[in-house]
Design an enzyme around this catalytic site. Sequence first.
Site, PDB file in Angstrom:
ATOM      1  N   ARG A  59     -23.027   7.661  -2.291  1.00  0.00           N
ATOM      2  CA  ARG A  59     -22.921   6.884  -3.524  1.00  0.00           C
ATOM      3  C   ARG A  59     -21.498   6.329  -3.589  1.00  0.00           C
ATOM      4  O   ARG A  59     -20.654   6.656  -2.767  1.00  0.00           O
ATOM      5  CB  ARG A  59     -23.307   7.693  -4.778  1.00  0.00           C
ATOM      6  CG  ARG A  59     -23.030   9.148  -4.820  1.00  0.00           C
ATOM      7  CD  ARG A  59     -21.584   9.543  -4.806  1.00  0.00           C
ATOM      8  NE  ARG A  59     -20.832   8.814  -5.822  1.00  0.00           N
ATOM      9  CZ  ARG A  59     -19.543   8.596  -5.769  1.00  0.00           C
ATOM     10  NH1 ARG A  59     -18.807   9.045  -4.747  1.00  0.00           N
ATOM     11  NH2 ARG A  59     -18.902   7.927  -6.707  1.00  0.00           N
ATOM     12  N   GLY A  60     -21.278   5.476  -4.601  1.00  0.00           N
ATOM     13  CA  GLY A  60     -20.016   4.745  -4.663  1.00  0.00           C
ATOM     14  C   GLY A  60     -20.249   3.375  -4.039  1.00  0.00           C
ATOM     15  O   GLY A  60     -20.818   3.280  -2.930  1.00  0.00           O
ATOM     16  N   ALA A  61     -19.845   2.318  -4.751  1.00  0.00           N
ATOM     17  CA  ALA A  61     -20.228   0.963  -4.354  1.00  0.00           C
ATOM     18  C   ALA A  61     -19.881   0.612  -2.899  1.00  0.00           C
ATOM     19  O   ALA A  61     -20.756   0.201  -2.124  1.00  0.00           O
ATOM     20  CB  ALA A  61     -19.614  -0.045  -5.333  1.00  0.00           C
ATOM     21  N   ARG A 102     -30.502   0.522  -5.440  1.00  0.00           N
ATOM     22  CA  ARG A 102     -29.578   0.662  -6.574  1.00  0.00           C
ATOM     23  C   ARG A 102     -29.127  -0.752  -6.968  1.00  0.00           C
ATOM     24  O   ARG A 102     -28.503  -1.457  -6.171  1.00  0.00           O
ATOM     25  CB  ARG A 102     -28.374   1.550  -6.191  1.00  0.00           C
ATOM     26  CG  ARG A 102     -28.805   2.970  -5.812  1.00  0.00           C
ATOM     27  CD  ARG A 102     -27.668   3.961  -5.934  1.00  0.00           C
ATOM     28  NE  ARG A 102     -27.301   4.218  -7.307  1.00  0.00           N
ATOM     29  CZ  ARG A 102     -26.186   4.858  -7.668  1.00  0.00           C
ATOM     30  NH1 ARG A 102     -25.339   5.271  -6.746  1.00  0.00           N
ATOM     31  NH2 ARG A 102     -25.916   5.063  -8.938  1.00  0.00           N
ATOM     32  N   GLN A 209     -19.696  13.420 -10.852  1.00  0.00           N
ATOM     33  CA  GLN A 209     -18.933  12.955  -9.677  1.00  0.00           C
ATOM     34  C   GLN A 209     -17.456  13.345  -9.776  1.00  0.00           C
ATOM     35  O   GLN A 209     -16.801  13.547  -8.756  1.00  0.00           O
ATOM     36  CB  GLN A 209     -19.035  11.425  -9.553  1.00  0.00           C
ATOM     37  CG  GLN A 209     -20.398  10.904  -9.147  1.00  0.00           C
ATOM     38  CD  GLN A 209     -21.226  10.524 -10.356  1.00  0.00           C
ATOM     39  OE1 GLN A 209     -21.084  11.099 -11.429  1.00  0.00           O
ATOM     40  NE2 GLN A 209     -22.108   9.558 -10.199  1.00  0.00           N
ATOM     41  N   ASP A 250     -18.251  -1.246  -9.811  1.00  0.00           N
ATOM     42  CA  ASP A 250     -19.490  -1.517  -9.074  1.00  0.00           C
ATOM     43  C   ASP A 250     -19.787  -3.007  -8.993  1.00  0.00           C
ATOM     44  O   ASP A 250     -20.478  -3.462  -8.083  1.00  0.00           O
ATOM     45  CB  ASP A 250     -20.664  -0.771  -9.708  1.00  0.00           C
ATOM     46  CG  ASP A 250     -20.551   0.710  -9.393  1.00  0.00           C
ATOM     47  OD1 ASP A 250     -19.798   1.406 -10.097  1.00  0.00           O
ATOM     48  OD2 ASP A 250     -21.171   1.155  -8.414  1.00  0.00           O
ATOM     49  N   ASN A 260     -18.966  -0.277 -14.229  1.00  0.00           N
ATOM     50  CA  ASN A 260     -18.577   0.955 -13.535  1.00  0.00           C
ATOM     51  C   ASN A 260     -19.352   2.109 -14.175  1.00  0.00           C
ATOM     52  O   ASN A 260     -20.131   1.902 -15.123  1.00  0.00           O
ATOM     53  CB  ASN A 260     -17.057   1.162 -13.610  1.00  0.00           C
ATOM     54  CG  ASN A 260     -16.569   2.247 -12.653  1.00  0.00           C
ATOM     55  OD1 ASN A 260     -16.881   2.219 -11.465  1.00  0.00           O
ATOM     56  ND2 ASN A 260     -15.852   3.228 -13.161  1.00  0.00           N
ATOM     57  N   LYS A 261     -19.142   3.284 -13.688  1.00  0.00           N
ATOM     58  CA  LYS A 261     -19.878   4.471 -14.134  1.00  0.00           C
ATOM     59  C   LYS A 261     -19.913   4.595 -15.662  1.00  0.00           C
ATOM     60  O   LYS A 261     -18.913   4.339 -16.329  1.00  0.00           O
ATOM     61  CB  LYS A 261     -19.225   5.708 -13.499  1.00  0.00           C
ATOM     62  CG  LYS A 261     -19.849   7.040 -13.828  1.00  0.00           C
ATOM     63  CD  LYS A 261     -21.332   7.098 -13.591  1.00  0.00           C
ATOM     64  CE  LYS A 261     -21.755   6.639 -12.229  1.00  0.00           C
ATOM     65  NZ  LYS A 261     -23.235   6.431 -12.123  1.00  0.00           N
TER      66      LYS A 261
HETATM   67  O1  MRU Z   1     -23.449   6.276  -9.402  1.00  0.00           O
HETATM   68  P1  MRU Z   1     -22.281   6.256  -8.468  1.00  0.00           P
HETATM   69  O2  MRU Z   1     -21.704   7.589  -8.196  1.00  0.00           O
HETATM   70  O3  MRU Z   1     -22.602   5.482  -7.206  1.00  0.00           O
HETATM   71  O4  MRU Z   1     -21.188   5.424  -9.246  1.00  0.00           O
HETATM   72  C1  MRU Z   1     -19.957   5.199  -8.634  1.00  0.00           C
HETATM   73  C2  MRU Z   1     -18.980   4.504  -9.484  1.00  0.00           C
HETATM   74  O5  MRU Z   1     -19.244   4.122 -10.593  1.00  0.00           O
HETATM   75  C3  MRU Z   1     -17.654   4.201  -8.852  1.00  0.00           C
HETATM   76  O6  MRU Z   1     -16.630   4.233  -9.790  1.00  0.00           O
HETATM   77  C4  MRU Z   1     -17.706   2.810  -8.218  1.00  0.00           C
HETATM   78  O7  MRU Z   1     -18.829   2.691  -7.383  1.00  0.00           O
HETATM   79  C5  MRU Z   1     -16.501   2.504  -7.451  1.00  0.00           C
HETATM   80  S1  MRU Z   1     -16.419   3.463  -5.981  1.00  0.00           S
HETATM   81  C6  MRU Z   1     -15.049   3.022  -5.117  1.00  0.00           C
END
Ligand code: MRU
Length: 360
Positions: A59-61, A102, A209, A250, A260-261
Site C-alpha cells: 500500500r502507499g501510492a 484501488r 499504518q 495519493d 491523502n489518508k
Molecule cells: O491506504 P494506504 O495505506 O495506501 O494510504 C496511504 C496514504 O494515504 C499515503 O499517505 C500516501 O499514499 C502517500 S505514500 C508515499
Amino acid sequence: MRAALFSGETTMSDELRTVWWEQGAVCLIDQLRLPHEQLVVRCESVEAVAKAIKTMQVRGAPAIGCTAAYGMALAGLLSSATDTARLLKDLVVAKDVLDSQRPTAVNLAWATERMLVHARQLGAGSPRALADALLEEAHAVLAEDLAMCHAIGDHGAPLIPAGGRVLTHCNAGGLATAGYGTALAPIRSAFAQGRTIHVWVDETRPFLQGARLTAWELHQSGIPLTLITDNMAGYMMKSGKVDCVIVGADRIVANGDTANKIGTYSLGVLARAHGIPFYVAAPTSTIDLSMAHGDLIPIEERSSDEVTHLSGHLIAPVGVNAAHPAFDVTPAELITAIITERGVVTPPFVSGLQRVKGVA
Ligand code: MRU
C-alpha cells in the site's frame, strides 16, 4: 518466507526493500504482517498482484504504482500471445484488472499507463522481446521512484525548523514507496544531516499504518518518535509541541487540492487554526492535472469490518453500522507548500504544479 528486508548491511531505511522482482515473481514485504513479522509475498500472476494491492499487503501510492508496473511486466511475460497485437490486448486487460483495485491513488493508473504506452511505442518485434522490455521499464519505474524520494528529502529538509518536531499521518515512508519515502524523506534527510528531530506519529485509524508501519520504520532508523492516537494531534499543536506537519499524497489535482489518508483534512484544519505550516510531500507522478479540483477525486470506500475490528477482534457491538471512507481531500488553501522531486511548490499552486509537471 522471511524477508530480506534490507538490501545492504545498513539498517538505515533508505535501503528498505518494499517491492522487487525475483525469478519470475513480483515480491513484496507483507505490510499486513508488519511490524511483528517480516514476511515476503511472492506474486506469480496478475491476479495475485491485484489481490496484494486490494488487500493492502502492499500500500502507499508510489509503492502500488511500482507494484502495478511489475504486474504489467508479469502480464507480458505470462501471455501466450504469438504476436504483439494480441500481447497489447492482454496488457489492456491486465491494466484494467490492476487499476480497478484501488481508485484514489493516481500512481497506480499512472504506472500501468506508462507501461502500456511504452509497449505501444515499442510496437513490432516478438512478444517475448516486448515482455522483456516491459520488465526493464518496471525496473526503471522503481529506480526513478527511489531517486525521486531522495530528491524530495533534499528539497524538504530545509523546511524543517531547528529542533523540528514534525507530525505525520499514515505511512508515507519507505514502505509506501520504492524506498526512503515521501513525507518521511525530509525527516530522514534532516536526521542524516545530524539535525535534532522528533516525529509525532499519528496511529492512523482504522488501518493503523502509523502505529504499525511508520513507527516501525522510524524506530528501525533510530529516528526519535512518539506514537499518538489521532485525536491527540490537536492537543499537541495547542500545547506548542508541533513545528510543522508533513504528509504524503495519493492524488494532487490541478488546483493543489490533495487526497491523502482519511484524517489528513482534519490535520490541515488544525494546523491552520494553530498557525503551523502544513506540507504535502509527493513525487510528480502523484500530480493529476486532468482533474481541476478535489471534489472530482474518487474516494475509496473500504469494508466497514476494518472499522469494527482491530487485529481481527470485534470492538463494536455486533450488527452496528460503520463507515469507512479511506481517504479525504485537503483543500489547497490549507496547504503551505508541496514538496516534489523537482522542487518546492508554493501558492499559487496551479502554475507551480504545471511547472513541475513540465507542461507550463
Ligand atoms: O491506504 P494506504 O495505506 O495506501 O494510504 C496511504 C496514504 O494515504 C499515503 O499517505 C500516501 O499514499 C502517500 S505514500 C508515499
